[in-house]
Design a protein around this motif. Structure first.
Motif, short mmCIF file in Angstrom:
data_model
loop_
_atom_site.label_atom_id
_atom_site.label_comp_id
_atom_site.label_asym_id
_atom_site.label_seq_id
_atom_site.Cartn_x
_atom_site.Cartn_y
_atom_site.Cartn_z
N THR A 82 0.84 -1.19 0.00
CA THR A 82 0.00 0.00 0.00
C THR A 82 0.88 1.24 0.00
O THR A 82 2.08 1.17 0.26
CB THR A 82 -0.94 0.02 1.21
OG1 THR A 82 -1.95 1.02 1.03
CG2 THR A 82 -0.19 0.32 2.51
N VAL A 88 -2.10 -5.35 -4.11
CA VAL A 88 -2.00 -3.90 -3.94
C VAL A 88 -3.33 -3.38 -3.40
O VAL A 88 -4.39 -3.67 -3.96
CB VAL A 88 -1.66 -3.22 -5.27
CG1 VAL A 88 -1.62 -1.70 -5.09
CG2 VAL A 88 -0.33 -3.72 -5.79
N ASP A 132 -5.45 0.17 -1.77
CA ASP A 132 -5.48 1.61 -1.54
C ASP A 132 -6.85 1.98 -0.98
O ASP A 132 -7.81 1.22 -1.13
CB ASP A 132 -5.20 2.38 -2.84
CG ASP A 132 -4.55 3.73 -2.58
OD1 ASP A 132 -4.46 4.12 -1.39
OD2 ASP A 132 -4.15 4.40 -3.54
N MET A 175 -2.14 3.60 -7.91
CA MET A 175 -2.16 2.15 -8.00
C MET A 175 -1.36 1.66 -9.21
O MET A 175 -0.66 0.66 -9.13
CB MET A 175 -3.61 1.65 -8.07
CG MET A 175 -3.75 0.15 -7.92
SD MET A 175 -5.44 -0.37 -7.55
CE MET A 175 -5.57 0.07 -5.83
N THR A 217 1.90 -0.92 -9.23
CA THR A 217 2.03 -2.12 -10.06
C THR A 217 3.32 -2.07 -10.90
O THR A 217 3.95 -3.11 -11.14
CB THR A 217 0.82 -2.29 -10.99
OG1 THR A 217 0.73 -1.17 -11.88
CG2 THR A 217 -0.47 -2.38 -10.18
N LEU A 243 2.04 -9.51 -9.67
CA LEU A 243 0.84 -8.84 -9.18
C LEU A 243 -0.24 -9.88 -8.94
O LEU A 243 -0.69 -10.56 -9.88
CB LEU A 243 0.37 -7.80 -10.19
CG LEU A 243 -0.90 -7.02 -9.81
CD1 LEU A 243 -0.66 -6.16 -8.58
CD2 LEU A 243 -1.38 -6.17 -10.99
N CYS A 273 -5.49 -6.16 -7.26
CA CYS A 273 -5.60 -4.80 -6.76
C CYS A 273 -6.96 -4.63 -6.11
O CYS A 273 -7.97 -5.13 -6.63
CB CYS A 273 -5.45 -3.77 -7.88
SG CYS A 273 -3.86 -3.79 -8.74
N TYR A 312 -9.28 -4.42 -11.15
CA TYR A 312 -9.19 -4.12 -9.73
C TYR A 312 -10.55 -4.36 -9.06
O TYR A 312 -11.60 -4.29 -9.67
CB TYR A 312 -8.76 -2.66 -9.51
CG TYR A 312 -9.73 -1.65 -10.09
CD1 TYR A 312 -10.82 -1.18 -9.34
CD2 TYR A 312 -9.59 -1.19 -11.39
CE1 TYR A 312 -11.71 -0.27 -9.87
CE2 TYR A 312 -10.48 -0.29 -11.93
CZ TYR A 312 -11.54 0.17 -11.18
OH TYR A 312 -12.44 1.06 -11.71
#
Length: 278
Positions: free
Chosen positions: A136, A201, A203, A212, A216, A226, A229, A246
Motif C-alpha cells: 500500500t 495492492v 489503496d 495504483m 504495479t 501482481l 488490486c 481491480y
C-alpha cells in the motif's frame, strides 16, 4: 496440557482464528492437549460446522502425513451486502465532502471494528489466490492493508513518497498522477519485496488510478508478481481508470458542493468467493 472437550474447543477455535491460512497438523493439536488424534478430528468437525453456520469462514482439510487443517476467513454474501450498504449510507453524509471531489474517511479508517470487517471482505475475495505480501501507499491505506494482511496472514510493505535513511537503499520510480497529471515519485526499500513474491495492492481511494498504477509498475522493478488490486472507494468521475482488473468495495458518484453524495456498491461481488471452497 490435558483439557476437557469444552475448553479444548475454545482454545482450538481461538488458535485457528489467530492463525488464518496456516496449515496446522493434527499432531500439533494432539500434543498441545495431550489428546488422541481421533478426539481432535471430532473437535475439528464441530468447529468446522460452527464456522460455516455463523459465516466466519471455512476449515479445509489437507490429507496425508504432512497435511492438517487450515482456517480460511470468509464472509457470507448476505453479510457482505448488509455491511456495504451500511457503510455506503454512512459515507453519504454531505459533511464528508471535501474540496477536489474527495471524501472524508479518516474516522472509518481509524475505527477498528469497521476496518477489520473491510479487511475480511477483501481477504474473502482473494482467498483462493496466492498472496505473499500486501502493498500500500502511505498513509491512509496503511490500516486497510494491515486489516487485510491479518486475515491473509501475510506481511505488509509500505510504499513511501520519499526515502528514509532507516530503510537502507531503495528503488524509486516516477509516476503520473491520474487526476492531477503531475509527475510524482514513490520509493520502496530494496529489502522490502522478495523477487517472485505475489503482491496484493491495496489503496483507500482511487480517482484515476495513477497511484495504483505506479505501485504495479514498482512491483515489476522487484521481479515480483501482481496478485491483484483492491480499493475501498473508487470514483465514477474518471473513466476508464489507468489500471484494469481491480476490486472496489464502493463507488462514489459525481458530486459537487451543492449536491447529495451518491455512494453505491462497487464491483466487489464480481470477485466474491463463497462457494469456491469445498
Amino acid at each position: 496440557m490435558k483439557l476437557k472437550r469444552s475448553s479444548r474447543l475454545v482454545d482450538m477455535t481461538h488458535y485457528l482464528l489467530q492463525h488464518p491460512h496456516k496449515l496446522v497438523s493434527l499432531s500439533f493439536f494432539s500434543e498441545r492437549y495431550a489428546s488422541a488424534k481421533s478426539s481432535i478430528s471430532e473437535d475439528l468437525v464441530i468447529i468446522k460446522e460452527s464456522f460455516e453456520t455463523q459465516g466466519i469462514g471455512k476449515l479445509t482439510t489437507v490429507p496425508g502425513a504432512s497435511g492438517g487443517v487450515r482456517f480460511l476467513p470468509l464472509v457470507k454474501k448476505e453479510a457482505a451486502e448488509q455491511f456495504l450498504h451500511t457503510l455506503s449510507a454512512t459515507l453519504t453524509d454531505t459533511e464528508r465532502l471535501l474540496p477536489g471531489g474527495y471524501l472524508y474517511m479518516t474516522d472509518i479508517l481509524g475505527d477498528p471494528l469497521t476496518i477489520n470487517e473491510i479487511g475480511r471482505l477483501i481477504a474473502s475475495a482473494f482467498v483462493t489466490k496466492q498472496v505473499d505480501v500486501i502493498m500500500t501507499m502511505e498513509t491512509k491505506g496503511i490500516p486497510l492493508a494491515y486489516a487485510t494482511a491479518s486475515q491473509l496472514n501475510v506481511p505488509v510493505v509500505i510504499v513511501r513518497r520519499s526515502s528514509r535513511v532507516t530503510e537502507g537503499s531503495t528503488v524509486s520510480i516516477n509516476y503520473i498522477s491520474g487526476s492531477s497529471k503531475r509527475i510524482q515519485s514513490m520509493v520502496l526499500p530494496r529489502r522490502g519485496l522478495a523477487p517472485g513474491s505475489h503482491v496484493l495492492v491495496i489503496d483507500d481511494f482511487m480517482k484515476a488510478g495513477g497511484t495504483m498504477k505506479g505501485m504495479t509498475n514498482l512491483i515489476k522493478e522487484f521481479d515480483a508478481e501482481l496478485a491483484g488490486c483492491a480499493v475501498l472507494v473508487e470514483t465514477k468521475e474518471v473513466s476508464p481508470k489507468l489500471v484494469d482488473g481491480y476490486l472496489s468495495l464502493l463507488k462514489l458518484g459525481e458530486m459537487d458542493q451543492e449536491s447529495d453524495i451518491s455512494v453505491e456498491i462497487g464491483n466487489y461481488f464480481d470477485y466474491f468467493q463463497e462457494d469456491d471452497l469445498q
